[in-house]
Design an enzyme around this catalytic site. Structure first.
Site, short mmCIF file in Angstrom:
data_model
loop_
_atom_site.label_atom_id
_atom_site.label_comp_id
_atom_site.label_asym_id
_atom_site.label_seq_id
_atom_site.Cartn_x
_atom_site.Cartn_y
_atom_site.Cartn_z
N LYS A 1 0.83 -1.22 0.00
CA LYS A 1 0.00 0.00 0.00
C LYS A 1 0.86 1.26 0.00
CE LYS A 1 -2.24 -0.96 3.84
NZ LYS A 1 -1.62 -2.23 4.28
N ARG B 1 -9.34 0.60 9.22
CA ARG B 1 -8.80 -0.72 9.58
C ARG B 1 -9.89 -1.60 10.20
NH1 ARG B 1 -3.20 0.21 8.82
NH2 ARG B 1 -1.93 -1.23 10.00
N ARG C 1 11.64 -6.61 4.94
CA ARG C 1 11.61 -5.17 4.72
C ARG C 1 12.64 -4.43 5.57
NH1 ARG C 1 5.90 -2.17 4.83
NH2 ARG C 1 5.79 -2.91 6.98
N ARG D 1 11.69 -1.96 10.91
CA ARG D 1 10.64 -1.41 11.76
C ARG D 1 10.43 -2.36 12.92
NH1 ARG D 1 5.42 0.21 8.18
NH2 ARG D 1 4.40 -0.76 9.93
N ARG E 1 0.01 -8.87 13.74
CA ARG E 1 -0.53 -7.88 12.80
C ARG E 1 -1.41 -8.58 11.76
NH1 ARG E 1 4.47 -5.10 10.48
NH2 ARG E 1 3.05 -3.70 9.43
P1 AMP Z 1 0.99 0.49 9.12
O1 AMP Z 1 2.19 1.31 8.84
O2 AMP Z 1 -0.21 0.92 8.34
O3 AMP Z 1 1.26 -1.00 8.99
O4 AMP Z 1 0.60 0.75 10.66
C1 AMP Z 1 1.51 0.46 11.71
C2 AMP Z 1 0.74 0.37 13.02
O5 AMP Z 1 0.09 1.62 13.29
C3 AMP Z 1 -0.39 -0.68 13.05
O6 AMP Z 1 0.08 -1.99 13.34
C4 AMP Z 1 -1.28 -0.11 14.14
O7 AMP Z 1 -0.74 -0.36 15.43
C5 AMP Z 1 -1.20 1.39 13.88
N1 AMP Z 1 -2.24 1.85 12.93
C6 AMP Z 1 -2.06 2.30 11.66
N2 AMP Z 1 -3.22 2.64 11.09
C7 AMP Z 1 -4.18 2.38 12.02
C8 AMP Z 1 -5.59 2.50 12.03
N3 AMP Z 1 -6.28 2.95 10.96
N4 AMP Z 1 -6.26 2.15 13.16
C9 AMP Z 1 -5.59 1.69 14.25
N5 AMP Z 1 -4.26 1.54 14.29
C10 AMP Z 1 -3.55 1.88 13.19
#
Ligand code: AMP
Length: 229
Positions: A13, A88, A127, A162, A173
């Site tokens: 994404k 989400r 990654r 990360r 996740r």
């Molecule tokens: P991402 O970079 O999108 O994989 O997000 C990393 C982390 O941020 C996720 O594992 C969640 O802990 C938090 N996070 C990101 N977007 C959301 C969302 N829309 N709602 C809740 N937590 C989020």
């Protein structure tokens, strides 16, 4: 263009959002990036979010929705946006629909990046991000040696993983995606907004599929019956 990129962690994404930003001149709104920024700055919101993020869980809806409301209200989002990593869960999707209704700017499409679970796992564990130039590499599929030099680093990238890409957090996740985010596929299918693209291809091919899916209202890419994971 107002779209949501939907897909499991590691489905690409972020990478595709950046290409869409370049092609359409609209901002990428990544709740993950906004949250990481807040954590790095040590803001109150960041401190609140950190524990959930480190353990692979979702940050609470009120925090994320507050952040989205503020971000969508900024002038650059008026001409369109790419939502990456938001919504989400169903509650976030409903709140988003209400907010966009209020703003008079409904979504054009929700693009599902469809990818096999095994591929996702490899993408996430491999990654690495360069701390200096911000480029994203993968130790299995796109190691830094094979990429063009970057202005800032030459070949001397400083790669970091990360914290939530560590194997023990990835399982959580993906579990959270399965339980909370995957129901959005049916939700947006019901709303007539869902477009599905095969995300198991090179970056340019996936980008073309997304462009096609967003342009052509009847484009589906693959049938929902063949969805992964
Ligand atoms: P991402 O970079 O999108 O994989 O997000 C990393 C982390 O941020 C996720 O594992 C969640 O802990 C938090 N996070 C990101 N977007 C959301 C969302 N829309 N709602 C809740 N937590 C989020």
């Amino acid at each position: 263009m107002r779209i949501v990129l939907l897909g499991a962690p590691g489905s690409g994404k972020g990478t595709q959002s950046q290409l869409l930003v370049k092609a359409h001149g609209i901002p990428q709104i990544s709740t993950g990036d906004l949250l990481r920024e807040a954590v790095a700055k040590g803001t109150e919101l960041g401190l609140r979010a950190k524990a959930a993020m480190d353990s692979g869980k979702l940050v609470d809806d009120a925090t994320v929705l507050g952040m989205i409301r503020e971000r969508l209200g900024r002038p650059d989002a008026a001409k369109g946006f790419i939502l990456d990593g938001f919504p989400r869960n169903i509650a976030q999707a409903e709140a988003l629909a209400a907010l966009l209704k209020e703003l008079g700017t409904p979504l054009d499409a929700v693009v599902l990046m469809n990818l096999d679970l095994g591929v996702l796992f490899k993408r996430l564990t491999g990654r690495r991000i360069c701390q200096v130039c911000g480029r994203v590499f993968n130790v299995y599929t796109s190691p830094p040696g094979a990429a063009a030099h970057s202005k800032e680093c030459g070949d001397a990238h400083r790669l970091v993983q990360r914290p939530d890409d560590k194997e023990e957090v990835i399982g959580k996740r993906l579990e959270v995606y399965e339980a909370q985010t995957k129901p959005l596929i049916k939700y947006y299918e019901g709303a007539g907004l869902l477009r599905i693209v095969d995300a198991d291809a090179d970056v340019d091919t996936v980008f073309k599929s997304i462009e096609h899916a967003v342009r052509d209202r009847t484009a589906g890419g693959v049938s929902p019956k063949t969805l992964n994971p």
